[in-house]
Each structure stands twice: as C-alpha cells, then as structure tokens.
Design an enzyme around this catalytic site. Structure first.
Site, PDB file in Angstrom:
ATOM      1  N   ASN A  76     -13.950 -63.655  -2.532  1.00 50.27           N
ATOM      2  CA  ASN A  76     -14.376 -64.975  -2.070  1.00 50.27           C
ATOM      3  C   ASN A  76     -15.765 -64.933  -1.445  1.00 50.27           C
ATOM      4  O   ASN A  76     -16.211 -65.909  -0.875  1.00 50.27           O
ATOM      5  CB  ASN A  76     -13.352 -65.588  -1.107  1.00 50.27           C
ATOM      6  CG  ASN A  76     -13.080 -64.722   0.099  1.00 50.27           C
ATOM      7  OD1 ASN A  76     -13.532 -63.588   0.188  1.00 50.27           O
ATOM      8  ND2 ASN A  76     -12.321 -65.249   1.041  1.00 50.27           N
ATOM      9  N   ASP A  82     -10.076 -69.762  10.295  1.00 50.53           N
ATOM     10  CA  ASP A  82     -10.188 -70.721  11.391  1.00 50.53           C
ATOM     11  C   ASP A  82      -9.152 -70.437  12.472  1.00 50.53           C
ATOM     12  O   ASP A  82      -8.287 -69.575  12.315  1.00 50.53           O
ATOM     13  CB  ASP A  82     -10.138 -72.167  10.890  1.00 50.53           C
ATOM     14  CG  ASP A  82      -8.786 -72.565  10.335  1.00 50.53           C
ATOM     15  OD1 ASP A  82      -7.740 -72.123  10.848  1.00 50.53           O
ATOM     16  OD2 ASP A  82      -8.758 -73.357   9.373  1.00 50.53           O
ATOM     17  N   TYR A  85      -5.157 -70.021  12.087  1.00 54.00           N
ATOM     18  CA  TYR A  85      -4.555 -68.800  11.526  1.00 54.00           C
ATOM     19  C   TYR A  85      -4.403 -67.809  12.676  1.00 54.00           C
ATOM     20  O   TYR A  85      -5.227 -66.918  12.863  1.00 54.00           O
ATOM     21  CB  TYR A  85      -5.450 -68.255  10.413  1.00 54.00           C
ATOM     22  CG  TYR A  85      -4.829 -67.180   9.553  1.00 54.00           C
ATOM     23  CD1 TYR A  85      -3.820 -67.491   8.647  1.00 54.00           C
ATOM     24  CD2 TYR A  85      -5.266 -65.871   9.630  1.00 54.00           C
ATOM     25  CE1 TYR A  85      -3.262 -66.512   7.841  1.00 54.00           C
ATOM     26  CE2 TYR A  85      -4.713 -64.883   8.823  1.00 54.00           C
ATOM     27  CZ  TYR A  85      -3.713 -65.211   7.934  1.00 54.00           C
ATOM     28  OH  TYR A  85      -3.156 -64.241   7.131  1.00 54.00           O
TER      29      TYR A  85
END
Length: 144
Positions: A76, A82, A85
């Site tokens: 990715n 964020d 999590y």
C-alpha cells in the site's frame, strides 16, 4: 507531548524508541521469521498494538534499506493507522510483496512510522482560473 500506550504482542522484539539524533521516525521490527518467494504476499506482524491520541494517525513506510536488504516492497506504499485501530489485538502489520526470494528474521527492522495530526477540515472552492503561471508539467524541474 502526547502519550501513546503500546501493547507488545511479542516480548522478544526490541521496545520502540527513537534512533538517537538521526530521525524523528521510529523503526518497527518483524515479530516473526518470514520466508518469502518472489511474487509472494505476506502480512508481516510487527508485534505491537497502540492507542494513538484522539486526532492523530500513524504513517507507516518502509525503511530506506528495506528493499535493498530484503527485496520486499510495501503493497500500500504508505500505511495509515488511525486512532480507532486501538484494541488489544489490533496488531500493526507490514503488507509485503517479495520481488525476490528472501528471509526476514524476527527483530529485523523493516519499516518505520511517525505520528501525525489529522488533516484539518478544508473547503474546496471551484474556480474558472487559478491565476498562476504554469510550471511546465510533471518532471519539469529536471533531473539534477
């Protein structure tokens, strides 16, 4: 200074710390031995879960030597974690794609992160013209 609570999910992996005087990025390490063949994808566990302060996120990227040392890239390209999590089992991972056969040992430094404040709310305003001189397109500043 914001505080970040860290749960270590692998006690053998070195605790998080800054590299003295070299960077404000913090290295993350593989939490297990990993063997990958060229073309393999694997979520490499990093052995940590964190509770980030409200309004902050972590940006996770490869170290500059990750490809040279291990022949892997981050699928990715930059991970964003964020503050939601934040559970005990919300382990951080490095999504790796192997471009050659490789072995990564538990404790190897494979990526790094930094904590950033969320982007402020912005408004978009449509315009017929921006009123600025064109720079010349992508790559227009040359190679050197």
């Amino acid at each position: 200074m914001p505080r970040i609570r860290v749960k270590y999910l692998n006690e053998r992996v070195q605790k998080l710390s800054y590299v003295d005087g070299k960077s404000d990025w913090i290295d993350l390490r593989a939490a297990e031995d990993v063997v990958m063949k060229a073309g393999d994808f694997y979520l490499i566990p990093l052995g940590v879960a964190m509770e980030l302060p409200k309004g902050y996120e972590a940006h996770v990227v490869p170290r500059s030597s990750t490809y040279k040392n291990f022949g892997i890239i981050q699928t990715n390209h930059m991970g964003v974690i964020d503050e939601s999590y934040c559970g005990d089992h919300d382990q951080w991972y490095f999504p790796a794609y192997a471009l050659r056969d490789t072995e990564i040992k538990e404790g190897d430094r494979i990526c790094q992160f930094r904590i950033m404040e969320h982007q402020p709310t912005i408004q978009f305003e449509e315009a017929e013209s921006l009123g600025n001189k064109d720079r010349g397109g992508i790559g227009s500043t040359g190679r050197k």
